[in-house]
Design a protein around this motif. Structure first.
Motif: not given
Ligand code: PMP
Length: 423
Positions: A85-107
């Motif tokens: 989650a920390k790693g994704l926030i660091a590389v994603a466009p600035a201002g995205l602060d939370h990460v919710f996980y799931s298991d496919s593109g559709s979900t």
């Protein structure tokens, strides 16, 4: 011979020849049980980014198996998910602060839609309209089919699909129509979110539009207090030339969905990133404001470890340079098709290229599709045209020789289907 009990996706078993049985993968290749090496020119449905079985990612998976299998992700957490989650926030466009996980593109898209509606519901604002773009594709669940283009794929399920508002695709020279349509929908005051594939509409035919239009759509959404959900399931992880396509428009969507290349394509995992405002709208001592979504395999630790290793590959290897040179190699090879009357609408965004073979019958069910696919299969090339649209989305490790083979085959294939009189 006894028929296999396996029911394959997007497969008409009455028409399809026997399946190729794959016994091993490596780099840009699949190896079948007949000893053939099949060049995977569509990255196994767009998931494999660096190449099959990247050593760093495989090693991370092996190591993770020493400690983890699946762990319930409510009440409990684990390091791979926290670090990722920390790693994704660091590389994603600035201002995205939370990460919710799931298991496919559709979900990941279903989660995004629920976040958007939950956001307005929890603030007591009556907004629930979803705006999408013509020819969009977001998955095959009921919600994502509702948001996607309607056609033969979802005709049978139509009674279960919900209504959305659709923007015309921004054909060159008609971009203003798309913006005006969005403005008009927003003025109605009901729009919760615009759900959009940034820069390239994938399954709808690899249709491409400029980053400036994406930026203008974001500005309209922001002006009217509507959210933007960027479906980066296909475009993420370098496909369009940057890590995420949104970077090219210099925008931060309110919600960003990623899957496919998140683990380098090695294991199923998805993440829906959102702004603090959306998380905060669900943060309350009132339990009815909880984000009510889960799936059994949320944040599978082994898949998270694979995704962390993928982030490492991005940090330690010259992936962006590789993507840039792959884009240039495609560009050079596409030149000859741009002036070739057998083709039209030859286009490229980063590492994604597409071209139309000029036959009278267009659309996904055009006979050109299976004929072309059969032709490529005989040459051990995994290419699955969308009707008469041939597209390529190779792993980043393909060589110049691999590309020459692919483009020579496309050249030959066009003659065969045009002269063969495909209706
Ligand atoms: N969104 C986009 C843009 C996609 O291309 C896809 C899959 N091709 C999806 C969503 C759905 O992803 P999945 O097949 O992993 O559910």
């Amino acid at each position: 011979m006894r028929r296999s009990p396996v029911w394959h996706p997007f497969t008409q078993h009455a028409l399809e020849p026997a399946m190729n049985r794959i016994v091993r993968t490596e780099g840009a290749y699949l190896f079948d049980d007949q000893g053939n090496a099949v060049l995977d020119a569509i990255s196994s449905w767009w998931v494999i980014t660096h190449g099959h079985r990247h050593p760093l990612i495989m090693e991370a998976i092996r190591q993770s198996c020493e400690s983890f299998d699946q762990i319930i992700f409510a009440e409990y957490t684990h390091e791979p998910a926290e670090e990722l989650a920390k790693g994704l926030i660091a590389v994603a466009p600035a201002g995205l602060d939370h990460v919710f996980y799931s298991d496919s593109g559709s979900t990941s898209i279903e989660v995004a839609l629920k976040m958007a509606l939950g956001f307005f519901h929890n603030w007591g604002v009556p907004r629930s309209r979803i705006v999408v773009m013509e020819y969009g594709y977001h998955g095959d669940t009921i919600g994502t089919m509702s948001a996607g283009e309607r056609g033969v794929f979802n005709m049978a399920y139509e009674p279960m699909l919900f209504d959305v508002d659709r923007l015309p695709f921004p054909e060159p020279g008609r971009e203003q129509d798309t913006l005006d349509a969005f403005e008009a929908f927003c003025r109605g005051g009901q729009v919760a979110a615009l759900l959009i594939e940034p820069l390239v509409l994938g399954a709808g035919g690899m249709l491409m539009y400029p980053a400036s239009l994406l930026a203008e759509l974001k500005a309209i959404a922001a002006r009217h207090g509507s959210l933007m959900i960027a479906d980066e399931v296909m475009t993420g992880w370098g496909r369009t030339g940057t890590l995420f396509a949104c970077e090219q428009a210099d925008i931060t969507p309110d919600i960003l969905c990623t899957s496919k290349g998140l683990t380098g394509g090695s294991l199923p995992l998805a993440a829906t990133l959102c702004s603090a405002e959306i998380f905060d709208a669900h943060l309350s001592t009132d339990r009815s404001r909880t984000f009510f979504h889960s799936s059994s395999y949320t944040a599978n630790p082994i898949a998270c470890a694979a995704a962390l290793a993928n982030l490492d590959v991005w940090k330690t290897e010259p992936v962006i340079d590789r993507i840039r040179s792959l884009g240039a190699m495609h560009g050079a090879r596409l030149m000859r098709f741009r002036a070739d009357g057998r083709f039209s609408n030859v286009r490229q965004t980063g590492t994604i290229v597409a071209l139309v073979v000029n036959v009278p019958a267009t659309g996904y069910l055009s006979d050109a599709g299976p004929k072309l696919r059969g032709f490529f299969k005989e040459r051990h090339l995994l290419i699955r045209p969308l009707g008469n649209v041939i597209y390529l989305m190779t792993p980043y490790c393909v060589t110049a020789d691999d590309l020459d083979r692919i483009y020579d085959a496309i050249d030959e294939a066009a003659d065969i289907i045009i002269q063969g009189g495909v209706p």
